[in-house]
Design a protein around this motif. Structure first.
Motif, mmCIF file in Angstrom:
data_model
loop_
_atom_site.group_PDB
_atom_site.id
_atom_site.type_symbol
_atom_site.label_atom_id
_atom_site.label_comp_id
_atom_site.label_asym_id
_atom_site.label_seq_id
_atom_site.Cartn_x
_atom_site.Cartn_y
_atom_site.Cartn_z
ATOM 1 N N MET A 293 -48.579 48.768 -46.210
ATOM 2 C CA MET A 293 -49.171 49.524 -45.119
ATOM 3 C C MET A 293 -49.025 51.011 -45.422
ATOM 4 S SD MET A 293 -48.389 49.662 -41.019
ATOM 5 C CE MET A 293 -48.602 47.934 -40.835
ATOM 6 N N CYS A 294 -50.029 51.730 -45.117
ATOM 7 C CA CYS A 294 -50.039 53.167 -45.346
ATOM 8 C C CYS A 294 -49.359 53.882 -44.176
ATOM 9 C CB CYS A 294 -51.480 53.642 -45.494
ATOM 10 S SG CYS A 294 -51.616 55.396 -45.808
ATOM 11 N N ALA A 295 -48.391 54.722 -44.464
ATOM 12 C CA ALA A 295 -47.638 55.415 -43.419
ATOM 13 C C ALA A 295 -48.517 56.336 -42.583
ATOM 14 C CB ALA A 295 -46.497 56.204 -44.032
ATOM 15 N N SER A 296 -49.602 56.855 -43.162
ATOM 16 C CA SER A 296 -50.466 57.768 -42.414
ATOM 17 C C SER A 296 -51.455 57.022 -41.520
ATOM 18 C CB SER A 296 -51.227 58.686 -43.378
ATOM 19 O OG SER A 296 -52.084 57.907 -44.187
ATOM 20 N N LEU A 297 -51.523 55.698 -41.660
ATOM 21 C CA LEU A 297 -52.410 54.896 -40.821
ATOM 22 C C LEU A 297 -51.583 53.804 -40.135
ATOM 23 C CD1 LEU A 297 -55.354 54.437 -43.347
ATOM 24 C CD2 LEU A 297 -55.243 56.033 -41.441
ATOM 25 N N PRO A 298 -50.807 54.169 -39.104
ATOM 26 C CA PRO A 298 -49.873 53.218 -38.514
ATOM 27 C C PRO A 298 -50.505 52.101 -37.703
ATOM 28 C CG PRO A 298 -49.890 55.232 -37.251
ATOM 29 C CD PRO A 298 -50.762 55.464 -38.460
ATOM 30 N N PHE A 299 -51.686 52.288 -37.198
ATOM 31 C CA PHE A 299 -52.308 51.292 -36.341
ATOM 32 C C PHE A 299 -53.438 50.586 -37.076
ATOM 33 C CE2 PHE A 299 -50.778 54.742 -33.570
ATOM 34 C CZ PHE A 299 -49.804 54.024 -32.889
ATOM 35 N N PRO A 300 -53.512 49.262 -36.967
ATOM 36 C CA PRO A 300 -54.559 48.522 -37.687
ATOM 37 C C PRO A 300 -55.956 49.042 -37.411
ATOM 38 C CG PRO A 300 -53.005 46.996 -36.696
ATOM 39 C CD PRO A 300 -52.636 48.369 -36.206
ATOM 40 N N TRP A 301 -56.239 49.443 -36.174
ATOM 41 C CA TRP A 301 -57.593 49.885 -35.851
ATOM 42 C C TRP A 301 -57.950 51.214 -36.499
ATOM 43 C CZ3 TRP A 301 -53.860 48.778 -32.244
ATOM 44 C CH2 TRP A 301 -53.205 49.855 -31.669
ATOM 45 N N SER A 302 -56.996 51.895 -37.085
ATOM 46 C CA SER A 302 -57.321 53.128 -37.791
ATOM 47 C C SER A 302 -57.499 52.881 -39.285
ATOM 48 C CB SER A 302 -56.238 54.187 -37.550
ATOM 49 O OG SER A 302 -54.988 53.761 -38.064
ATOM 50 N N TRP A 303 -57.326 51.619 -39.720
ATOM 51 C CA TRP A 303 -57.537 51.295 -41.119
ATOM 52 C C TRP A 303 -59.020 51.329 -41.438
ATOM 53 C CZ3 TRP A 303 -54.106 46.270 -41.363
ATOM 54 C CH2 TRP A 303 -52.774 46.629 -41.174
ATOM 55 N N PRO A 304 -59.393 51.792 -42.605
ATOM 56 C CA PRO A 304 -60.812 51.793 -42.988
ATOM 57 C C PRO A 304 -61.382 50.376 -42.949
ATOM 58 C CG PRO A 304 -59.505 53.087 -44.531
ATOM 59 C CD PRO A 304 -58.537 52.377 -43.620
ATOM 60 N N GLY A 305 -62.571 50.247 -42.390
ATOM 61 C CA GLY A 305 -63.248 48.961 -42.349
ATOM 62 C C GLY A 305 -62.979 48.136 -41.102
ATOM 63 N N TRP A 306 -62.104 48.585 -40.215
ATOM 64 C CA TRP A 306 -61.829 47.845 -38.980
ATOM 65 C C TRP A 306 -62.832 48.245 -37.915
ATOM 66 C CZ3 TRP A 306 -57.275 45.091 -36.898
ATOM 67 C CH2 TRP A 306 -56.528 44.509 -37.911
ATOM 68 N N GLY A 307 -63.472 47.254 -37.308
ATOM 69 C CA GLY A 307 -64.386 47.489 -36.201
ATOM 70 C C GLY A 307 -63.742 47.050 -34.897
ATOM 71 N N ILE A 308 -64.473 47.176 -33.802
ATOM 72 C CA ILE A 308 -63.932 46.833 -32.491
ATOM 73 C C ILE A 308 -63.562 45.350 -32.412
ATOM 74 C CG2 ILE A 308 -66.197 46.459 -31.423
ATOM 75 C CD1 ILE A 308 -63.067 47.959 -29.740
ATOM 76 N N ALA A 309 -64.342 44.475 -33.033
ATOM 77 C CA ALA A 309 -64.020 43.042 -33.016
ATOM 78 C C ALA A 309 -62.703 42.768 -33.731
ATOM 79 C CB ALA A 309 -65.144 42.235 -33.653
ATOM 80 N N ASP A 310 -62.448 43.488 -34.822
ATOM 81 C CA ASP A 310 -61.188 43.333 -35.554
ATOM 82 C C ASP A 310 -59.996 43.785 -34.707
ATOM 83 O OD1 ASP A 310 -62.459 42.507 -38.023
ATOM 84 O OD2 ASP A 310 -63.099 44.598 -38.194
ATOM 85 N N VAL A 311 -60.169 44.878 -34.007
ATOM 86 C CA VAL A 311 -59.097 45.409 -33.160
ATOM 87 C C VAL A 311 -58.786 44.437 -32.023
ATOM 88 C CG1 VAL A 311 -58.446 47.258 -31.565
ATOM 89 C CG2 VAL A 311 -59.633 47.811 -33.704
ATOM 90 N N LEU A 312 -59.841 43.960 -31.346
ATOM 91 C CA LEU A 312 -59.633 43.027 -30.242
ATOM 92 C C LEU A 312 -58.983 41.737 -30.720
ATOM 93 C CD1 LEU A 312 -62.931 43.581 -28.242
ATOM 94 C CD2 LEU A 312 -60.632 44.392 -27.678
ATOM 95 N N ARG A 313 -59.429 41.222 -31.856
ATOM 96 C CA ARG A 313 -58.829 39.997 -32.410
ATOM 97 C C ARG A 313 -57.347 40.233 -32.716
ATOM 98 N NH1 ARG A 313 -61.853 39.641 -36.445
ATOM 99 N NH2 ARG A 313 -63.522 38.568 -35.373
ATOM 100 N N ASP A 314 -57.035 41.363 -33.318
ATOM 101 C CA ASP A 314 -55.661 41.682 -33.674
ATOM 102 C C ASP A 314 -54.759 41.797 -32.439
ATOM 103 O OD1 ASP A 314 -53.653 42.676 -35.737
ATOM 104 O OD2 ASP A 314 -53.682 44.361 -34.334
#
Length: 56
Positions: free
Chosen positions: A1-22
């Motif tokens: 995991m990248c320390a500068s991107l602590p939240f999954p929804w801020s990872w490149p390639g994550w959309g709203i469906a990915d965030v809600l599923r997570d």
């Protein structure tokens, strides 16, 4: 995991469906998505507070 991107929804390639599923999967309750429901010309009405069976 990248320390500068602590939240999954801020990872490149994550959309709203990915965030809600997570976020919602761990609740263990059914969640519907990708439906033509709500606002719009051809929106389906989904009654709330009723029992429903869906085929997976």
């Amino acid at each position: 995991m990248c320390a500068s991107l602590p939240f999954p929804w801020s990872w490149p390639g994550w959309g709203i469906a990915d965030v809600l599923r997570d976020r919602l999967t761990r609740l263990g309750v059914p969640v519907l998505g990708g439906l033509s429901a709500g606002h719009g010309l051809h929106a389906t009405t989904i009654p709330l507070g009723t029992c429903q069976t869906t085929a997976a």
